[in-house]
Scaffold this motif. Structure first.
Motif, PDB file in Angstrom:
ATOM      1  N   GLU A  50       0.584  -1.229  -0.102  1.00  0.00           N
ATOM      2  CA  GLU A  50       0.093  -0.228   0.281  1.00  0.00           C
ATOM      3  C   GLU A  50       0.948   1.000   0.333  1.00  0.00           C
ATOM      4  O   GLU A  50       2.026   1.636   0.158  1.00  0.00           O
ATOM      5  N   ALA A  53       3.339   1.201   2.461  1.00  0.00           N
ATOM      6  CA  ALA A  53       3.659  -0.398   3.394  1.00  0.00           C
ATOM      7  C   ALA A  53       5.281  -0.064   2.280  1.00  0.00           C
ATOM      8  O   ALA A  53       5.981   0.341   1.689  1.00  0.00           O
ATOM      9  N   GLN A  92       3.077  -1.892   7.592  1.00  0.00           N
ATOM     10  CA  GLN A  92       2.468  -0.430   7.364  1.00  0.00           C
ATOM     11  C   GLN A  92       3.975   0.227   7.784  1.00  0.00           C
ATOM     12  O   GLN A  92       3.808   1.832   6.945  1.00  0.00           O
ATOM     13  N   THR A  93       5.038   0.030   8.380  1.00  0.00           N
ATOM     14  CA  THR A  93       6.357   0.531   8.745  1.00  0.00           C
ATOM     15  C   THR A  93       7.608   0.115   7.831  1.00  0.00           C
ATOM     16  O   THR A  93       7.418  -1.122   7.642  1.00  0.00           O
TER      17      THR A  93
END
Length: 94
Positions: A50, A53, A92-93
């Motif tokens: 995403e 990401a 996500q990180t």
């Protein structure tokens, strides 16, 4: 090896980035092919990038833990162990 302490309510949980030389009990580690990761974990969930990401990844679910396997489409680049909830957040990180 560095572990990040994370607390969920009053329960301590860990995200554990595995060092490049360490492998899962199924033999998967940094440098393994994504093909071999899929063979070792056919029930893994494919996570697609995403905007926030860092990379493609496979999420391996187990009862109380799992693995986040970051890859470049061909080779495993990072392996993190932890709880599914925290692994999804770590995806996500960077």
């Amino acid at each position: 090896m560095v572990a990040s302490m994370v607390f969920d309510s009053d329960r301590r949980v860990l995200l554990w980035p595995l060092p490049p030389e360490q492998r899962t009990s199924e033999g998967i580690g940094v440098g393994s092919t994504v093909y071999h990761a899929w063979l070792a974990y056919p029930d893994a969930e494919a996570l697609r990038p995403e905007p926030a990401a860092a990379s493609d990844a496979l999420l391996v679910h187990r009862i109380d833990r799992g693995y986040l396997i970051r890859h470049d489409g061909t080779v495993v680049r990072q392996l993190i162990a932890g709880t599914e909830e925290l692994l999804r957040a770590a995806y996500q990180t960077r």
